[in-house]
Design a protein around this motif. Structure first.
Motif, short mmCIF file in Angstrom:
data_model
loop_
_atom_site.label_atom_id
_atom_site.label_comp_id
_atom_site.label_asym_id
_atom_site.label_seq_id
_atom_site.Cartn_x
_atom_site.Cartn_y
_atom_site.Cartn_z
N SER A 35 0.85 -1.19 0.00
CA SER A 35 0.00 0.00 0.00
C SER A 35 0.89 1.24 0.00
CB SER A 35 -0.91 0.01 1.22
OG SER A 35 -0.16 0.05 2.41
N PRO A 36 0.51 2.29 -0.73
CA PRO A 36 1.35 3.50 -0.79
C PRO A 36 1.64 4.10 0.58
CG PRO A 36 -0.28 3.53 -2.55
CD PRO A 36 -0.61 2.35 -1.68
N ALA A 37 0.72 3.95 1.54
CA ALA A 37 0.93 4.53 2.87
C ALA A 37 2.14 3.94 3.58
CB ALA A 37 -0.33 4.32 3.73
N GLU A 38 2.56 2.75 3.17
CA GLU A 38 3.69 2.09 3.83
C GLU A 38 5.05 2.48 3.24
OE1 GLU A 38 4.14 -1.35 6.05
OE2 GLU A 38 2.72 -2.38 4.73
N ILE A 39 5.06 3.18 2.11
CA ILE A 39 6.31 3.42 1.39
C ILE A 39 7.09 4.57 2.01
CG2 ILE A 39 7.30 4.12 -0.83
CD1 ILE A 39 5.00 2.66 -2.18
N ASP A 40 8.34 4.32 2.33
CA ASP A 40 9.25 5.37 2.79
C ASP A 40 9.86 6.09 1.60
OD1 ASP A 40 10.83 6.69 4.98
OD2 ASP A 40 12.49 5.79 3.87
N ARG A 41 10.35 5.32 0.62
CA ARG A 41 10.90 5.92 -0.59
C ARG A 41 10.99 4.84 -1.68
NH1 ARG A 41 15.28 4.82 2.77
NH2 ARG A 41 17.12 3.85 1.77
N ILE A 42 11.07 5.30 -2.92
CA ILE A 42 11.27 4.43 -4.07
C ILE A 42 12.56 4.87 -4.75
CG2 ILE A 42 10.36 3.66 -6.29
CD1 ILE A 42 7.57 4.20 -5.24
N GLU A 43 13.50 3.94 -4.91
CA GLU A 43 14.77 4.21 -5.56
C GLU A 43 14.79 3.52 -6.92
OE1 GLU A 43 17.91 2.95 -3.01
OE2 GLU A 43 17.36 4.29 -1.35
N VAL A 44 15.03 4.29 -7.97
CA VAL A 44 15.10 3.74 -9.32
C VAL A 44 16.54 3.85 -9.81
CG1 VAL A 44 14.29 3.94 -11.69
CG2 VAL A 44 12.70 4.34 -9.80
N LEU A 45 17.20 2.71 -9.96
CA LEU A 45 18.55 2.65 -10.49
C LEU A 45 18.46 2.36 -11.97
CD1 LEU A 45 21.65 0.87 -9.00
CD2 LEU A 45 21.04 0.53 -11.37
N LYS A 46 19.01 3.25 -12.79
CA LYS A 46 18.96 3.08 -14.23
C LYS A 46 20.25 2.44 -14.72
CE LYS A 46 17.50 7.42 -14.39
NZ LYS A 46 17.08 8.74 -14.90
N GLY A 47 20.11 1.30 -15.40
CA GLY A 47 21.27 0.60 -15.92
C GLY A 47 21.43 -0.78 -15.34
N ALA A 48 22.44 -1.48 -15.84
CA ALA A 48 22.66 -2.89 -15.51
C ALA A 48 22.98 -3.08 -14.03
CB ALA A 48 23.81 -3.44 -16.36
N SER A 49 22.45 -4.17 -13.45
CA SER A 49 22.75 -4.50 -12.06
C SER A 49 22.62 -5.99 -11.79
CB SER A 49 21.83 -3.71 -11.12
OG SER A 49 22.36 -3.66 -9.82
N SER A 50 22.83 -6.83 -12.82
CA SER A 50 22.69 -8.28 -12.64
C SER A 50 23.78 -8.86 -11.75
CB SER A 50 22.72 -8.98 -14.00
OG SER A 50 21.52 -8.78 -14.71
N ALA A 51 24.95 -8.21 -11.68
CA ALA A 51 26.03 -8.74 -10.84
C ALA A 51 25.65 -8.70 -9.37
CB ALA A 51 27.31 -7.94 -11.07
#
Length: 652
Positions: A136-152
């Motif tokens: 639920s949105p009320a529970e969200i502290d923050r949203i972090e969007v990392l753009k680019g590769a991160s499979s490692a």
């Protein structure tokens, strides 16, 4: 030839106009920033390497939206919010959380990884369900969007980027208000009735949060049915600080979506589909921290049930998927200059389906990441992961990130390998039906998609109110999975197929090269205690070239140019917020259902509220699609026009 010349001139004029607008914006914001005071443009983030670091120390382009900002925007769900975060393309099939394909940096909808409090949420059935985020949105502290590769660091699916959601309850370092509670109800055209509520409490020993959200409407009339939706999410989280060294966090969440799905997956006139999707998510974390050592043990279990009815005369597909995962992570700080992250992730995925059959796969992956600073300015971050997926050969996934920061400028670069393993739809679609006359057919012999990604960029922290970022990136894909028209004679398995028919077979066929340039701007200023401004916007240019002469829509479905932004302004009791997007893409038509994908569209949404009783009560009005633009993100799935709504919000 003349048409091509005219087209080129139009593109050049559009680019020149957008460049002038961007330069004017930079000049205005820079001038205003001279009068600024400290703000949080360089927050602590965990997405790039699991370790908590300032965004300017990660060497990556990370965009962060707080839960407080989310609550004030004219959006209705988490996936809808992503549509207005710079560099993220949310291809919406339906409004207010019905279904959204998420793309970052030109990746397909299967090439974005969504994480909730450290554990992956991507459903093993299909990437179309990635946007169903059980929180639920009320529970969200923050949203972090990392753009680019991160499979490692995160494994399969983290190709175009990572969406990491951190909740208030699981954030042990949260320092804001100890008590929060809010509720909202709104109504509007087309039988709209939405409601939400949530609260958070914190003391020295516990964090506890809970909330729910429900969006409902009879919907806009479409070709065959009305575009109705009934979408509900409820969640609760608890963190207990057992003693100075140990803490235990628990979460449970339920998500249910019931919506019209006409032409979500096909362009047939006989498609008047509806779909019901429900999921449970349960999660636990036991964490120990003493001195320079931190050990976390995470476990999560997700169940999802999908019932898809193509039309009233068909038999519904009934798919039940499960994802069980555990992860052990060690964080060790050897000095202020050297940190190590090492861990092991295990996943068990299974499906029970009248369409795809019953199957299960296991994944095991050890990983290690080293963060090393040389002096005050230079940082390198090598990472390595070994991914074992079912019976496929082990995949070694390396990545190297570096950054150099001096004063208010960060130079950054990153390069590495990414992978994506096939989902159950690509492996087994239509495997369990008695007779398949046409349509898509999976292939259990599919290999993992592989790519090598390189990027370089710069961040400029101007004064304390403005951050400007720019990046250039390239991704070289091989063995990309595509649905290829294949005659019966060439099908690898013919058990339930019809001789003489043609099918769309899932194959590792395509090589795709994607190049792009992106720029972001974040500006925030607090004029007084009751007057503030926030702007977060950016654009990305993308160019992709495929080895296939006629690639499928999904492989090259991304926008060629995308600009999106959000803005909030508060002045005393008055609050105004806007979200907007401009998208240019390849036009398409489907004459059989009179459907069109236009070459571009501009969309603007607005919300205005007025608070009374010391802002404990606020009245608001919201307009979605202010200019009443007719548009679709995907062929055959038209989005609503202008939509008026209003409501009341209570803050305690």
């Amino acid at each position: 030839m003349r048409k091509a010349t005219i087209l080129i001139e139009r593109v050049q004029r559009r680019r020149a106009f957008l460049t002038r607008v961007l330069l004017m914006l930079i000049v205005v914001l820079t001038a205003t920033a001279a009068f600024a005071q400290d703000t949080l443009l360089d927050p602590v983030t965990v997405t790039s390497s699991v370790i908590e670091k300032r965004s300017s120390e990660t060497g990556r382009n990370i965009n962060i939206i707080s839960g407080e900002t989310f609550a004030g925007l004219p959006v209705h769900s988490v996936d809808e919010l992503l549509k207005y975060i710079p560099g993220v393309e949310a291809q919406m099939r339906g409004p207010q959380g019905a279904q959204t394909d998420i793309s970052i940096r030109g990746g397909t909808f299967q090439q974005v990884l969504v994480i909730l409090d450290g554990l992956r949420l991507n459903d093993p059935n299909t990437g179309h369900f990635t946007g169903y985020i059980p929180i639920s949105p009320a529970e969200i502290d923050r949203i972090e969007v990392l753009k680019g590769a991160s499979s490692a660091v995160y494994g399969s699916d983290a190709v175009g980027g990572v969406v990491n959601i951190i909740t208030k309850a699981f954030n042990k370092n949260r320092q804001s208000r100890s008590k929060q509670a809010a509720a909202m109800i709104s109504t509007g055209e087309y039988g709209l009735l939405n409601a939400s509520a949530g609260g958070f409490y914190q003391n020295e020993k516990i964090n506890v949060g809970a909330g729910f959200l429900t969006n409902n409407a009879g919907g806009v009339q479409q070709r065959g049915i009305r575009g109705y939706f009934h979408n509900t999410a409820a969640s609760a989280g608890l963190l207990v600080k057992v003693d100075p060294y140990w803490n235990l966090a628990l979460r449970t969440a339920y998500d249910n979506r019931d919506f019209a799905a006409q032409n979500f997956y096909t362009t047939y006139a006989s498609d008047t589909a509806s779909e019901k999707i429900s999921s449970w998510w349960n999660q636990a974390r036991l964490q120990y921290q003493k001195g320079s050592t931190q050990v976390s043990i995470d476990a999560g279990y997700k169940t999802m049930e999908d019932q898809y009815l193509f039309n009233p005369s068909s038999i519904a597909n009934d798919n039940r998927s499960h994802l069980l995962q555990t992860q052990v992570t060690l964080q060790q700080r050897f000095s202020e200059q050297t940190h190590l992250v090492a861990g092991f992730n295990f996943q068990n995925r299974d499906i029970r389906s009248n369409d795809r059959g019953n199957h299960h796969l296991s994944t095991a992956a050890p990983f290690v990441s080293l963060i090393r600073k040389f002096g005050e300015h230079f940082m390198v971050n090598p990472s390595l992961r070994m991914e074992l997926y079912g019976s496929l050969p082990a995949e070694w996934v390396p990545q190297l990130t570096a950054s150099y920061k001096m004063r208010n400028i960060q130079l950054r670069a990153s390069g590495g390998k990414t992978i994506r393993n096939a989902d159950f739809t690509e492996l087994y679609n239509n495997y369990n039906k008695s007779v398949v006359k046409s349509g898509s057919v999976g292939d259990p012999g599919l290999a993992a998609e592989r790519s090598w990604t390189y990027e370089a960029g710069m961040d400029w922290f101007c004064q304390s109110n403005l951050k400007l970022s720019t990046s250039f990136f390239q991704r070289f894909h091989s063995q990309l999975i595509d649905w290829v028209n294949t005659p019966y004679a060439d099908m690898p398995r013919k058990d339930n197929l019809v001789a003489g028919s043609n099918y769309a077979l899932a194959k590792n066929v395509a090589e795709v090269t994607t190049s792009g340039w992106e720029a972001d701007a974040t500006y925030t200023r607090r004029f007084t205690n009751r007057q503030s401004l926030l702007f977060n916007g950016g654009f990305v240019w993308l160019y992709s070239k495929s080895s296939e002469p006629n690639p499928s829509f999904y492989i090259l479905s991304h926008a060629r140019f995308l600009a999106n932004a959000l803005l909030t302004y508060n002045a005393g009791p008055v609050s105004v917020s806007l979200t907007g997007i401009y998208k240019a893409r390849k036009p398409q038509t489907a004459s059989g259902i009179n459907a069109t994908i236009t070459k571009d569209y501009f969309l603007l949404n607005g919300k205005a509220s007025y608070g009374i009783l010391k802002d404990r009560l606020a009245l608001f009005v919201q307009v979605d699609n202010v200019f009443d633009r007719s548009y679709s993100d995907l062929l055959g799935a038209p989005m609503p026009g202008r939509w008026l709504q209003g409501g009341v919000r209570v803050n305690l």
